[in-house]
Motif scaffolding. Sequence first.
Motif, PDB file in Angstrom:
ATOM      1  N   THR A   1       0.640  -1.489   0.297  1.00  0.00           N
ATOM      2  CA  THR A   1       0.052  -0.081   0.134  1.00  0.00           C
ATOM      3  C   THR A   1       0.834   1.601  -0.312  1.00  0.00           C
ATOM      4  OG1 THR A   1      -0.233   0.248   2.607  1.00  0.00           O
ATOM      5  CG2 THR A   1      -1.849  -1.400   1.041  1.00  0.00           C
ATOM      6  N   ALA A   2       0.073   2.581  -0.327  1.00  0.00           N
ATOM      7  CA  ALA A   2       1.080   3.549   0.009  1.00  0.00           C
ATOM      8  C   ALA A   2      -0.294   5.050   0.380  1.00  0.00           C
ATOM      9  CB  ALA A   2       1.567   4.161  -1.270  1.00  0.00           C
ATOM     10  N   VAL A   3       0.742   5.575   0.458  1.00  0.00           N
ATOM     11  CA  VAL A   3      -0.521   7.503   1.076  1.00  0.00           C
ATOM     12  C   VAL A   3      -0.075   8.070   0.303  1.00  0.00           C
ATOM     13  CG1 VAL A   3      -1.183   9.192   2.699  1.00  0.00           C
ATOM     14  CG2 VAL A   3      -0.663   6.045   2.874  1.00  0.00           C
ATOM     15  N   ARG A   4      -0.536   8.444  -0.085  1.00  0.00           N
ATOM     16  CA  ARG A   4      -0.234   9.960  -0.919  1.00  0.00           C
ATOM     17  C   ARG A   4      -0.816  11.335  -0.248  1.00  0.00           C
ATOM     18  NH1 ARG A   4       0.867  14.083  -3.834  1.00  0.00           N
ATOM     19  NH2 ARG A   4      -0.310  14.962  -5.302  1.00  0.00           N
ATOM     20  N   ILE A   5       0.770  11.688  -0.515  1.00  0.00           N
ATOM     21  CA  ILE A   5       1.024  12.808   1.416  1.00  0.00           C
ATOM     22  C   ILE A   5       1.974  13.912   0.585  1.00  0.00           C
ATOM     23  CG2 ILE A   5       3.734  11.905   1.073  1.00  0.00           C
ATOM     24  CD1 ILE A   5       2.995  12.397   4.317  1.00  0.00           C
ATOM     25  N   MET A   6       1.425  15.278   1.151  1.00  0.00           N
ATOM     26  CA  MET A   6       1.958  17.040   0.147  1.00  0.00           C
ATOM     27  C   MET A   6       3.611  16.880   1.083  1.00  0.00           C
ATOM     28  SD  MET A   6      -0.307  16.894  -1.465  1.00  0.00           S
ATOM     29  CE  MET A   6      -2.174  16.072  -1.419  1.00  0.00           C
ATOM     30  N   THR A   7       3.464  17.917   0.487  1.00  0.00           N
ATOM     31  CA  THR A   7       5.198  18.631   1.445  1.00  0.00           C
ATOM     32  C   THR A   7       4.651  18.623   3.198  1.00  0.00           C
ATOM     33  OG1 THR A   7       5.820  19.672  -1.004  1.00  0.00           O
ATOM     34  CG2 THR A   7       6.411  19.990   1.134  1.00  0.00           C
ATOM     35  N   GLY A   8       5.676  18.481   4.060  1.00  0.00           N
ATOM     36  CA  GLY A   8       5.248  18.914   5.397  1.00  0.00           C
ATOM     37  C   GLY A   8       4.131  17.977   6.030  1.00  0.00           C
ATOM     38  N   GLY A   9       3.561  17.470   5.669  1.00  0.00           N
ATOM     39  CA  GLY A   9       2.297  15.529   6.035  1.00  0.00           C
ATOM     40  C   GLY A   9       3.578  15.387   6.622  1.00  0.00           C
ATOM     41  N   ALA A  10       2.954  14.740   8.432  1.00  0.00           N
ATOM     42  CA  ALA A  10       2.762  13.590   8.332  1.00  0.00           C
ATOM     43  C   ALA A  10       3.527  12.032   7.729  1.00  0.00           C
ATOM     44  CB  ALA A  10       2.545  13.820  10.225  1.00  0.00           C
ATOM     45  N   VAL A  11       4.498  11.855   7.559  1.00  0.00           N
ATOM     46  CA  VAL A  11       4.880  10.474   7.485  1.00  0.00           C
ATOM     47  C   VAL A  11       3.982   8.980   8.593  1.00  0.00           C
ATOM     48  CG1 VAL A  11       5.904   8.928   6.584  1.00  0.00           C
ATOM     49  CG2 VAL A  11       7.047  10.980   6.177  1.00  0.00           C
ATOM     50  N   PRO A  12       2.963   8.876   7.565  1.00  0.00           N
ATOM     51  CA  PRO A  12       2.691   7.793   8.947  1.00  0.00           C
ATOM     52  C   PRO A  12       3.164   6.345   8.858  1.00  0.00           C
ATOM     53  CG  PRO A  12       1.905   7.540   6.416  1.00  0.00           C
ATOM     54  CD  PRO A  12       2.536   8.652   6.452  1.00  0.00           C
ATOM     55  N   TRP A  13       2.755   5.804  10.046  1.00  0.00           N
ATOM     56  CA  TRP A  13       3.409   4.458  10.504  1.00  0.00           C
ATOM     57  C   TRP A  13       3.767   3.098   9.013  1.00  0.00           C
ATOM     58  CZ3 TRP A  13       5.760   4.543  14.862  1.00  0.00           C
ATOM     59  CH2 TRP A  13       6.041   6.108  15.951  1.00  0.00           C
ATOM     60  N   GLY A  14       4.469   2.676   9.173  1.00  0.00           N
ATOM     61  CA  GLY A  14       5.388   2.319   8.535  1.00  0.00           C
ATOM     62  C   GLY A  14       5.809   2.274   6.672  1.00  0.00           C
ATOM     63  N   ALA A  15       5.584   3.200   6.797  1.00  0.00           N
ATOM     64  CA  ALA A  15       5.788   4.446   5.511  1.00  0.00           C
ATOM     65  C   ALA A  15       7.882   4.459   6.211  1.00  0.00           C
ATOM     66  CB  ALA A  15       5.370   5.253   4.967  1.00  0.00           C
ATOM     67  N   ASP A  16       8.251   4.253   5.203  1.00  0.00           N
ATOM     68  CA  ASP A  16       9.918   4.629   5.480  1.00  0.00           C
ATOM     69  C   ASP A  16      10.478   5.561   4.740  1.00  0.00           C
ATOM     70  OD1 ASP A  16      10.074   2.987   3.686  1.00  0.00           O
ATOM     71  OD2 ASP A  16      12.042   1.629   4.586  1.00  0.00           O
ATOM     72  N   ALA A  17      10.100   5.560   3.339  1.00  0.00           N
ATOM     73  CA  ALA A  17       9.871   6.769   2.404  1.00  0.00           C
ATOM     74  C   ALA A  17       9.368   7.831   1.240  1.00  0.00           C
ATOM     75  CB  ALA A  17      10.977   5.669   1.094  1.00  0.00           C
ATOM     76  N   VAL A  18       9.872   8.527   1.058  1.00  0.00           N
ATOM     77  CA  VAL A  18       8.952   9.253  -0.046  1.00  0.00           C
ATOM     78  C   VAL A  18       9.085   9.672  -1.278  1.00  0.00           C
ATOM     79  CG1 VAL A  18       7.485  11.474  -0.441  1.00  0.00           C
ATOM     80  CG2 VAL A  18       7.424  10.444   2.103  1.00  0.00           C
ATOM     81  N   VAL A  19       8.492   8.928  -2.014  1.00  0.00           N
ATOM     82  CA  VAL A  19       8.594   9.028  -3.835  1.00  0.00           C
ATOM     83  C   VAL A  19       8.021   9.924  -4.054  1.00  0.00           C
ATOM     84  CG1 VAL A  19       8.732   7.428  -5.846  1.00  0.00           C
ATOM     85  CG2 VAL A  19       8.250   6.242  -3.766  1.00  0.00           C
ATOM     86  N   MET A  20       8.613  10.812  -5.207  1.00  0.00           N
ATOM     87  CA  MET A  20       8.507  12.562  -5.983  1.00  0.00           C
ATOM     88  C   MET A  20       7.303  11.966  -6.688  1.00  0.00           C
ATOM     89  SD  MET A  20      11.320  13.386  -7.657  1.00  0.00           S
ATOM     90  CE  MET A  20      12.765  14.082  -6.896  1.00  0.00           C
TER      91      MET A  20
END
Length: 451
Positions: free
Chosen positions: A107-126
């Motif tokens: 799974t993945a979560v769509r995230i915006m700049t400055g957003g809190a990285v959700p539990w379970g995720a360890d990277a953000v893909v641009m």
Amino acid sequence: MNVGQLQGEARFRRQAIKVDDAIRLIIEAAKPGRMESVPLREAGGRRLAESIAATTDWPPFARAGLDGFAVRSADTALASPGSPAVLRVIDTVAAGELASAAVAPGTAVRIMTGGAVPWGADAVVMLEQTADARLDGQPAVQVKRTAEPGQNIAPQGEEFRCGSVLAEPGVRLRPGHAALLGTFGYAHVPVYARPRIAVLATGAELLPVEAPLEPGRIRDSNSAMVAALIEQYGGVPVLCGRVPDEPAAAARAISDALAQSDLLVTTGGVSVGDYDVIASLLQRIDGVPAAAPVEAAPQPRGEIELSTSAALPADSRLLFNKAAMRPGSPTSAAVVSGKLLIALSGNPGACFVGFELFARPALLRLQGASPAEAMPKQVTAKLACTFDKGSPHERFVRTRLYTEAGVLFADPLAFGKSSMMASIPEAEGLIRIKAGAEGPSEGTVVDVIVL
């Protein structure tokens, strides 16, 4: 009582102290003073009075560094443009929001700049490395590049840990400090109070600025100039008017001025004339400046004893009563009732130079500047024209400054005598001309105190 009698021959035996030594004595006597708490929006330019520490980790949570998708890096291990990893999108997180669920495998979560990285995720893909997709009829994302652990994430506490020092006492607060302090919740900031600087002019010849001129008399322009300089360097001027050339009246005026201020600046009355009342009072202080030159004699007692009402307090301490300089050699300083008294020349040019050399460092020190920061700032420059006037003492020449082909030049201003004021508004620096029979020639590299 004749003021000249009060000084006696001692007025001609004052021992000159080097300018840098005089400045150091003043800085040593000026201690950082009162403290106050001011609203954050008013703290800019002030100096911190207490240490300020981070009230939380910063960032306070793992934060996305850009717009994209929060993922488990392991789910993208084999991703490539030709064979992207397809992950189901379970939520969207904007800055200031929290994900409704942890990022589970696949799974993945769509995230915006400055957003809190959700539990379970360890990277953000641009966002640019992804493409929209569908998986079993549900929203999904194609990830076209392998993501590394920690990629595009600012971890909690990356910049500051809770309790770490943000700024120490004495730091001059800049806009960047305001951002830091606001971030950590400092709505009010402990700073050194703006020192109250009393200004007292002496001389029976002085008229109020608004008064019409009278034969043999002049308007008191020094008080306004000194007040403007005080405000320019962060102080609060307290104008105490003018005092006649009479010791008892001057002593009372000094006492009253010091009672309502942190430092007193006087103008006039410091030379060797028969009516120089400030010199008379300072001459009666016991002791010799700590940095007085070799063979300096103790300050003489004079010919006539001063009455109690015509003398400074018994615990007063003379720092110096003559500086090896032109203009303004009679400039003097003392500690009276535990506070600094800086006595400047009544000549406008000498008064201006004396303030920059001696009163300005005291003001900065009272506001929390370190001794090194309080010292006048010097640069080197090339002399734009020959200055052929020698002097038995170091000379401080008002100058304008300009840069040509990357080289700083100092161009001495005309009307530079101690009694002249025409060049004061244009002065950008003070050239330090070494003592000697002749002045330096055009092109000589000289030291310049920047105003």
